[in-house]
Every structure is written in C-alpha cells, then in structure tokens.
Design a protein around this motif. Sequence first.
Motif, PDB file in Angstrom:
ATOM      1  N   HIS A  81      35.203 -32.853  55.354  1.00  0.00           N
ATOM      2  CA  HIS A  81      34.806 -32.449  56.707  1.00  0.00           C
ATOM      3  C   HIS A  81      35.857 -32.887  57.727  1.00  0.00           C
ATOM      4  CE1 HIS A  81      31.546 -32.589  60.076  1.00  0.00           C
ATOM      5  NE2 HIS A  81      32.291 -31.502  60.143  1.00  0.00           N
ATOM      6  N   MET A  82      36.362 -34.104  57.558  1.00  0.00           N
ATOM      7  CA  MET A  82      37.387 -34.631  58.476  1.00  0.00           C
ATOM      8  C   MET A  82      38.611 -33.719  58.496  1.00  0.00           C
ATOM      9  SD  MET A  82      39.409 -38.241  57.984  1.00  0.00           S
ATOM     10  CE  MET A  82      40.236 -37.695  56.484  1.00  0.00           C
ATOM     11  N   GLN A  83      39.089 -33.328  57.317  1.00  0.00           N
ATOM     12  CA  GLN A  83      40.288 -32.500  57.250  1.00  0.00           C
ATOM     13  C   GLN A  83      40.038 -31.115  57.860  1.00  0.00           C
ATOM     14  OE1 GLN A  83      42.488 -34.616  57.194  1.00  0.00           O
ATOM     15  NE2 GLN A  83      43.767 -34.084  55.442  1.00  0.00           N
ATOM     16  N   ARG A  84      38.814 -30.608  57.686  1.00  0.00           N
ATOM     17  CA  ARG A  84      38.496 -29.307  58.312  1.00  0.00           C
ATOM     18  C   ARG A  84      38.498 -29.432  59.837  1.00  0.00           C
ATOM     19  NH1 ARG A  84      35.177 -29.052  53.899  1.00  0.00           N
ATOM     20  NH2 ARG A  84      33.312 -29.779  54.991  1.00  0.00           N
ATOM     21  N   MET A  85      37.965 -30.534  60.352  1.00  0.00           N
ATOM     22  CA  MET A  85      37.947 -30.727  61.812  1.00  0.00           C
ATOM     23  C   MET A  85      39.366 -30.767  62.380  1.00  0.00           C
ATOM     24  SD  MET A  85      34.877 -33.541  62.141  1.00  0.00           S
ATOM     25  CE  MET A  85      34.806 -33.660  63.941  1.00  0.00           C
ATOM     26  N   PHE A  86      40.257 -31.495  61.711  1.00  0.00           N
ATOM     27  CA  PHE A  86      41.657 -31.552  62.177  1.00  0.00           C
ATOM     28  C   PHE A  86      42.297 -30.162  62.080  1.00  0.00           C
ATOM     29  CE2 PHE A  86      41.422 -36.209  61.536  1.00  0.00           C
ATOM     30  CZ  PHE A  86      42.004 -36.620  62.723  1.00  0.00           C
ATOM     31  N   GLY A  87      42.016 -29.465  60.984  1.00  0.00           N
ATOM     32  CA  GLY A  87      42.599 -28.140  60.792  1.00  0.00           C
ATOM     33  C   GLY A  87      42.158 -27.170  61.880  1.00  0.00           C
ATOM     34  N   GLU A  88      40.881 -27.258  62.260  1.00  0.00           N
ATOM     35  CA  GLU A  88      40.376 -26.361  63.311  1.00  0.00           C
ATOM     36  C   GLU A  88      40.997 -26.685  64.663  1.00  0.00           C
ATOM     37  OE1 GLU A  88      36.113 -26.690  63.134  1.00  0.00           O
ATOM     38  OE2 GLU A  88      36.097 -25.836  61.101  1.00  0.00           O
ATOM     39  N   PHE A  89      41.235 -27.956  64.931  1.00  0.00           N
ATOM     40  CA  PHE A  89      41.744 -28.344  66.249  1.00  0.00           C
ATOM     41  C   PHE A  89      43.258 -28.142  66.362  1.00  0.00           C
ATOM     42  CE2 PHE A  89      43.105 -31.284  69.585  1.00  0.00           C
ATOM     43  CZ  PHE A  89      42.145 -31.102  70.562  1.00  0.00           C
ATOM     44  N   TYR A  90      43.986 -28.618  65.356  1.00  0.00           N
ATOM     45  CA  TYR A  90      45.458 -28.586  65.429  1.00  0.00           C
ATOM     46  C   TYR A  90      46.088 -27.439  64.641  1.00  0.00           C
ATOM     47  CZ  TYR A  90      45.463 -33.306  67.502  1.00  0.00           C
ATOM     48  OH  TYR A  90      45.291 -34.393  68.324  1.00  0.00           O
TER      49      TYR A  90
END
Length: 278
Positions: free
Chosen positions: A112-121
């Motif tokens: 989930h953490m990596q998806r959140m970063f991927g969506e933002f950056y």
Amino acid sequence: MSTSIDNARVIVAISFDFEAEEDAEYLTADTPDFWDYHERQYGGRRGVWRMLDIFSRYEVNATFFICAALLKSYPRACREIEKGPYEIAAHTIHHEHLDRLTPEAENEMFGHMQRMFGEFYGTAPVGFRTCFPSKHTLDFVADHGFYYDTTTRDDESPYRMHRPGRGSYIEIPRGFNGDAPWVGCPVATPLHTGRYNAAAEVFGAWRDEFDWLYREGEREQKLLTLCLHPYITGRPSRAKAIDNLLAHMAGHDGVYYATHLEVAQYFDRRSGTPAEAR
Ligand SMILES: [Zn+2]
C-alpha cells in the motif's frame, strides 16, 4: 580537482525522517497526548521548510524518508521536496510499529505504501527505513524489490544484505545519534536522557564525529550518515546546530554530499557484487 563521490575523503549522507505527527497518532490512539501530537506537527507545518531553506543555501543533497500518510496531510511540503536535488524514500505509511503487526498486515503495508508514493510522485521509492522493525521487516524489504534499506545501525559502511530465499539489497547503516539527543528517542545511548541539550552541545557531538572520520579518511574513504527530523532540528535554536555543522564541513576539502541512493549505487559499482536474482 573538484570533489566527486570517487575521490571524496568523507562522503556525507544526511537524511530526514519526515514523519511529523504520524508517530504520535499511532502511539496515542487511545490516550491522545495533546502536546506530543502538536510538537510533532511542527515538523510538517514549519520545520521541514526551515530545513529545505538551510539545505538549499549550502547546496546539500539529502534524502527524505517520508511517511506516506504525509503525502495527504502535507502535500505542499512533499511537492517542494520533489523540486530539490533531494531523494525521496519510504518511511512506512503511519510510522507503524511493524513489530506489532502480523506478517500479513506488514506485507500489506509495504504494498500500500509503494502504491501511495507511486500515485503521488509517479514512481515508487527504491529506499526504505523504519524506526520500528519486526523480525520480518528485512525480508519484506527484499520481497518488495527495494534497492537499499537503512534501518540498521550495525556498521559505518554499506554492505550487501542477503535474505535467504528472498534476494538481496544494499544496507546503509544509519548514524548513531542524529538529532535524537534532543528528545530522548528510544535508542540505547546514554545521551538519550530526554534532557534539554543546547544546540552548541549537539553541534559539538556532530562536529567531533565528522572530525574523527575526516582524520581517518586520509587513509581510507569514510561515510558519515546523519539522521535528522524536521520536528526536532527544524526548531530555530536547533537549526543553528545543523547550520554550524554544514559551515564547518564547508571549510574542509574532499567532502561530498550524496543521497542514500547515490551511496548505494556507488557501493554497487565499487563492490562488483551484483544483486541476487529476484
Ligand atoms: Zn521514524
């Protein structure tokens, strides 16, 4: 000759754990600690901006280990970090105590953490650090394909961490004290008494660490890592300590500022030990 990472006497890798109130929220879910919570918010509201200002004045590269929840609570600061010569790395979502999660929940947190970063950056970080590892954490770092991790404190130089059956990555052990002496972080050192330390006292400890490595660096290249927190070092009196350190290091030849990613890539290039197939 200008200083490069190859010919540096001391490579300096400074990092920020940008966690703001996430740590407080988790710890105090049942009994909220008003003062602790708002003290930590200072890091997102004010401290991170002061750090960005100081670091741009000295043209210092640094790595920001960000709790993914802050992408939502402090999006402006997270965008500003993206503009600099800085590396963005992962510091869990809510500063979870991973040692209190089930392995399934911890694995889910990583995804989930990596998806959140991927969506933002638009891209997920390749570096990870947690302040509260479980006995499974380093396996999950390998499972989720991180290029490097910087959770441990067991050496001064990077090394390849092999996780049997999972693969490997580069471990960059982090510096010992950082700015923890100011707040009594739960790290085993006599300095963590929670008492107030003047900026001059903490600067003195940082300067001594640099001076000693600089001395040894004459024979063999050294790496200085320093882990800071915007809610701690971002206060005006404490900002003076990091400003003093940057000014002190600027007076020495052979100092090179590197992000953690640069340090990991440099280690990879020098060691010639390719990662195990994942
Ligand atoms: Zn942390």
